[in-house]
Write a protein that holds these residues in place. Structure first.
Motif, short mmCIF file in Angstrom:
data_model
loop_
_atom_site.label_atom_id
_atom_site.label_comp_id
_atom_site.label_asym_id
_atom_site.label_seq_id
_atom_site.Cartn_x
_atom_site.Cartn_y
_atom_site.Cartn_z
N ARG A 78 0.83 -1.21 0.00
CA ARG A 78 0.00 0.00 0.00
C ARG A 78 0.86 1.26 0.00
NH1 ARG A 78 -4.47 -2.74 3.73
NH2 ARG A 78 -5.94 -3.23 2.07
N GLU A 79 1.92 1.25 0.80
CA GLU A 79 2.82 2.41 0.87
C GLU A 79 3.50 2.65 -0.49
OE1 GLU A 79 7.08 3.13 2.89
OE2 GLU A 79 5.47 2.61 4.30
N ARG A 80 4.02 1.59 -1.08
CA ARG A 80 4.70 1.73 -2.38
C ARG A 80 3.73 2.13 -3.48
NH1 ARG A 80 9.43 -2.84 -2.91
NH2 ARG A 80 10.50 -2.20 -1.02
N THR A 81 2.55 1.55 -3.46
CA THR A 81 1.55 1.85 -4.50
C THR A 81 1.13 3.31 -4.43
OG1 THR A 81 0.78 -0.43 -4.53
CG2 THR A 81 -0.75 1.23 -5.37
N GLU A 82 1.03 3.83 -3.23
CA GLU A 82 0.64 5.23 -3.07
C GLU A 82 1.70 6.17 -3.63
OE1 GLU A 82 -0.05 8.15 0.68
OE2 GLU A 82 -1.15 6.25 0.73
N ARG A 83 2.97 5.86 -3.38
CA ARG A 83 4.06 6.73 -3.82
C ARG A 83 4.50 6.47 -5.26
NH1 ARG A 83 8.77 7.15 0.31
NH2 ARG A 83 9.21 8.96 -0.99
N TRP A 84 4.60 5.20 -5.63
CA TRP A 84 5.09 4.80 -6.96
C TRP A 84 4.25 3.62 -7.43
CZ3 TRP A 84 8.66 4.29 -2.76
CH2 TRP A 84 9.47 5.40 -2.57
N PRO A 85 3.16 3.84 -8.11
CA PRO A 85 2.26 2.75 -8.51
C PRO A 85 2.97 1.59 -9.23
CG PRO A 85 1.22 4.85 -8.92
CD PRO A 85 2.64 5.16 -8.51
N ASP A 86 3.91 1.89 -10.11
CA ASP A 86 4.59 0.80 -10.82
C ASP A 86 5.45 -0.04 -9.87
OD1 ASP A 86 3.44 1.37 -13.22
OD2 ASP A 86 5.16 2.47 -14.02
N ARG A 87 6.09 0.59 -8.89
CA ARG A 87 6.88 -0.18 -7.91
C ARG A 87 5.98 -1.04 -7.05
NH1 ARG A 87 10.89 2.64 -4.23
NH2 ARG A 87 11.31 0.49 -3.70
N GLY A 88 4.82 -0.53 -6.70
CA GLY A 88 3.86 -1.33 -5.93
C GLY A 88 3.40 -2.54 -6.72
N LEU A 89 3.15 -2.34 -7.99
CA LEU A 89 2.73 -3.44 -8.85
C LEU A 89 3.82 -4.51 -8.94
CD1 LEU A 89 0.67 -4.61 -10.86
CD2 LEU A 89 1.82 -3.24 -12.63
#
Length: 140
Positions: free
Chosen positions: A40-51
């Protein structure tokens, strides 16, 4: 002694499609609580990194399930198998519940490698049976 070896490659685009179709429910099914918070944290800041984070965890759990010979059946569950990392950044498998008990009863230790590129995430897992005087696995 090697108990099992597993590998998996995951198409990140398929993970994106699953998220679009099912929303957060897909991530909530696959990720343990600690992983879900990071996702959730990564997706909020960098959607591609969260994915890509979600895709590497999916791939790592598939590789682990193959290495232990269970596939995705009890006691192996998505949420009882967590991919964490050591301070060095090395990925490690952290088990919970019945899967942890099953794994420890067999004196097993897992070694994991994960990688990702734009469209693919891949994982390789080796599970070994510990000899009597071998130290236990590293934990985060």
């Amino acid at each position: 002694m090697i108990y099992g070896i597993g590998t998996d490659i995951c198409d990140v685009r398929r993970i994106r499609e699953s998220l679009e179709r099912h929303g957060d429910r897909f991530a909530e099914k696959v990720l343990a609580a600690g992983e879900l918070a990071v996702w959730r944290e990564r997706t909020e800041r960098w959607p591609d990194r969260g994915l890509r984070y979600l895709a590497t965890r999916f791939s790592a759990k598939e590789a682990f399930s193959k290495a232990v010979g269970l596939g995705m059946r009890m006691p192996m569950t998505w949420r009882h198998c967590e991919v964490a990392k050591l301070p060095s950044g090395q990925p490690v498998i952290v088990l919970h519940g019945a899967l942890k008990a099953w794994f420890e009863e067999r004196s097993l230790r897992a070694h994991l490698s994960v990688t990702d590129e734009t469209d693919y995430a891949a994982s390789f897992c080796v599970v070994e049976r510990l000899e009597e005087n071998q130290p236990p696995a590293l934990t985060p």
